[in-house]
Design an enzyme around this catalytic site. Structure first.
Site, short mmCIF file in Angstrom:
data_model
loop_
_atom_site.label_atom_id
_atom_site.label_comp_id
_atom_site.label_asym_id
_atom_site.label_seq_id
_atom_site.Cartn_x
_atom_site.Cartn_y
_atom_site.Cartn_z
N ILE A 139 34.53 47.80 38.04
CA ILE A 139 34.21 48.77 37.00
C ILE A 139 35.04 50.03 37.21
O ILE A 139 34.96 50.67 38.26
CB ILE A 139 32.70 49.11 37.03
CG1 ILE A 139 31.86 47.82 36.96
CG2 ILE A 139 32.35 50.07 35.90
CD1 ILE A 139 32.08 46.97 35.72
N GLU A 140 35.84 50.38 36.21
CA GLU A 140 36.73 51.53 36.35
C GLU A 140 36.51 52.55 35.24
O GLU A 140 37.39 53.34 34.91
CB GLU A 140 38.18 51.04 36.43
CG GLU A 140 38.35 50.04 37.57
CD GLU A 140 39.76 49.58 37.83
OE1 GLU A 140 40.70 50.19 37.32
OE2 GLU A 140 39.93 48.59 38.56
N GLY A 141 35.33 52.52 34.62
CA GLY A 141 35.02 53.49 33.57
C GLY A 141 33.60 53.25 33.08
O GLY A 141 32.92 52.35 33.56
#
Ligand SMILES: *[C@@H]1O[C@H](CO)[C@@H](O)[C@H](O)[C@H]1NC(C)=O
Length: 408
Positions: free
Chosen positions: A175-177
Site C-alpha cells: 500500500i503506497e497511498g
C-alpha cells in the site's frame, strides 16, 4: 517393463531431491514481484526482455516466493476487484467476467500450479504505486471483503476466479497511498479464514523503509504478518546509503519485529531494486551481496531479500541469481571470531600502509555480542578493532569504540 519402472523411479528421485518446500523460517529466501513488466515500462522497444509468463521464472531454484502484482481496486463493477498484470493479462488479450472489471486470466492457473509444485509460494499483492483504489469505507465493509478475497483467489469458491482452479498461497499488502481504514479488520478476518484451512497461507506487507510507514504503520502494529518486505529503495534509508548509520535503518525494523509486531517472529526482508531502471538507489550485485551478508549476520529477524521485479532481474544479467548465491553462501563466508592474540599475530605482519587490509577469517560485527579490547571485526567493508569492552556499539558509531583499520 522392468527397465521402464527403473527410469520412472530415478526420475522421481531426482525431482524429490531438487524440490525444497518453502520454509518461512529460513533466512535465505528470495521473494520477487511479477506482473507489472517493470523492464518493459522503462524499455518499450526491447521487447525481448519484457515480462514472460509466470512459469518462466520458476524453472530453477533461485526464487522462493513470487508476488503477483497487483490487485489495483477493491470495488470495481459488481463490487468485485480489478487486477492488472500488464502485458501478461490485459483487456486486449483476455476477457472480463460479465458484469465486472475483473479479468479472466485463468490461463495462468497452470503456471501458478507449476511454480507451487516446484516448491515456491505464489501470492497476490494488493496495491502498488499506481493503485490508489484499494480503500475501505469502514471496518464492517472491510471485514466482509475478506470473504471476497478468499473466494476469488484463495481457498474459497466463486464463478469469478481470475486464476481459475489455482489456489494462491497468500496476500501481500503493498500500500503506497490512500487510507488504512479497515485494513486491520480485513486482514484479521482473512487470517481467520486461512487458519481454518488445512493449507498454510501467508500474510505479508511491503512497507517503505521510512519508519513508521505512512500507509501501513498502524496496520503493521495491529496484525501479525508472516513477513515484511521492506522497500530499501526509492528512499533515503535505502541500500545506496548503507554506509550512513543515520540513513540505513534495518535495525529499526529488526527492533520493531521483536518488540512491537503482534507476531514477534515476523521475518524482515531486505527489499532492493533489481536494476538501475527498477527504482532509485540501485547497487550492483557485488555490493548488495556484502550488504546481505552483513545484515543477515547482525539481525536475527532477517528472512531474505525481496526484489522489484522479475523482468528487471532477468534482464540485468540474472541479478536474482547473484542475490540468491549471496544468501545461500553466507555460512561459508562468515568465519569464527578470532581471539585477540590471533588477530594481533595476523596483523602485526602486515605493513601499516598496506592496502587493502585483509579481512580473511574475520567475523562480521554482531549486535549484542561482547567484544574486548583488541578484538577485530568486519563491518561495512572495513576492518575494526575494539578499544575497550563493548556491546551493542556499532563500528563507526557515536560511541567511538572501534578503530577503523581500513577497507578490506
Ligand atoms: C496496468 O498497469 C500498467 C503498468 O503499470 C499501466 O501502464 C496500465 O495503464 C494499467 N492498465 C489499466 C487498465 O489500468
Amino acid at each position: 517393463m522392468k527397465r521402464v519402472v527403473h527410469v520412472v523411479s530415478s526420475a522421481m528421485l531426482m525431482i524429490t531431491s531438487t524440490v525444497v518446500a518453502f520454509d518461512i523460517q529460513s533466512n535465505k529466501n528470495l521473494a520477487v514481484y511479477w506482473g507489472q513488466n517493470s523492464y518493459g515500462a522503462s524499455h518499450p522497444d526491447y521487447t525481448d526482455h519484457w515480462q514472460q509468463r509466470l512459469a518462466h521464472y520458476c524453472k530453477d531454484s533461485v526464487i522462493d516466493t513470487i508476488h503477483i502484482a497487483f490487485l489495483t481496486e477493491f470495488y470495481g463493477e459488481g463490487d468485485l476487484p480489478s487486477i492488472n498484470l500488464s502485458n501478461t493479462c490485459n483487456s486486449g488479450n483476455s476477457a472480463e467476467f460479465p458484469g465486472t472489471q475483473l479479468l479472466d486470466c485463468s490461463f495462468i492457473a497452470s503456471d501458478i500450479e507449476e511454480c507451487q509444485v516446484a516448491g515456491k509460494i505464489i501470492t497476490l499483492s494488493i496495491g502498488g504505486a499506481t493503485g490508489g483504489s484499494v480503500v475501505f469505507q469502514n471496518d464492517i465493509k472491510a471485514t466482509e471483503y475478506a470473504q471476497v478475497i478468499w473466494d476469488t483467489f484463495l481457498g474459497g469458491t466463486s464463478s469469478t476466479r481470475p486464476f481459475g482452479t489455482a489456489v494462491l498461497d497468500g496476500i501481500d499488502m503493498d500500500i503506497e497511498g490512500g487510507s488504512q481504514t479497515g485494513y486491520a479488520p480485513f486482514l484479521k478476518a482473512l487470517r481467520k479464514l486461512m487458519d481454518a484451512s488445512e493449507k498454510k497461507f501467508y500474510l505479508t506487507a511491503a512497507p517503505q523503509c521510512v519508519f513508521p510507514d505512512a500507509n501501513l504503520g498502524d496496520t503493521l502494529n495491529a496484525v501479525g504478518f508472516d513477513a515484511v518486505y521492506v522497500q530499501f529503495y526509492n528512499n533515503w534509508c535505502g541500500v545506496q546509503n548503507y554506509d550512513n548509520p543515520d540513513a540505513w535503518n534495518f535495525g529499526t525494523w529488526d527492533n520493531w519485529a521483536k518488540t512491537v509486531s503482534p507476531n514477534r517472529d515476523v521475518k524482515v526482508y531486505l527489499g532492493a531494486p533489481a536494476s538501475s531502471s527498477a527504482g532509485s538507489g540501485y547497487v550492483d550485485a557485488g555490493r548488495l551481496s556484502t550488504i546481505i551478508l552483513e545484515t543477515m549476520t547482525q539481525y536475527s529477524s532477517f528472512g531474505g531479500v525481496m526484489l522489484w521485479d522479475a523482468s528487471q532481474a532477468y534482464a540485468n544479467n540474472r541479478y536474482d541469481e547473484s542475490v540468491k548465491n549471496a544468501l545461500v553462501q553466507s555460512e561459508t563466508v562468515v568465519g569464527p571470531t578470532p581471539t585477540s592474540t590471533t588477530a594481533t599475530e595476523t596483523f602485526t605482519t602486515t605493513s601499516p600502509t598496506a592496502s587493502p587490509t585483509s579481512c580473511t577469517g574475520m567475523k562480521y560485527w554482531k549486535k549484542s555480542s561482547i567484544y574486548v579490547k583488541g578484538n577485530r571485526v568486519k563491518y561495512r567493508g572495513h576492518l575494526w578493532m575494539a578499544k575497550w569492552w563493548t556491546r551493542d556499539d556499532v563500528p563507526g558509531g557515536d560511541a567511538d569504540v572501534w578503530v577503523d583499520e581500513g577497507s578490506c
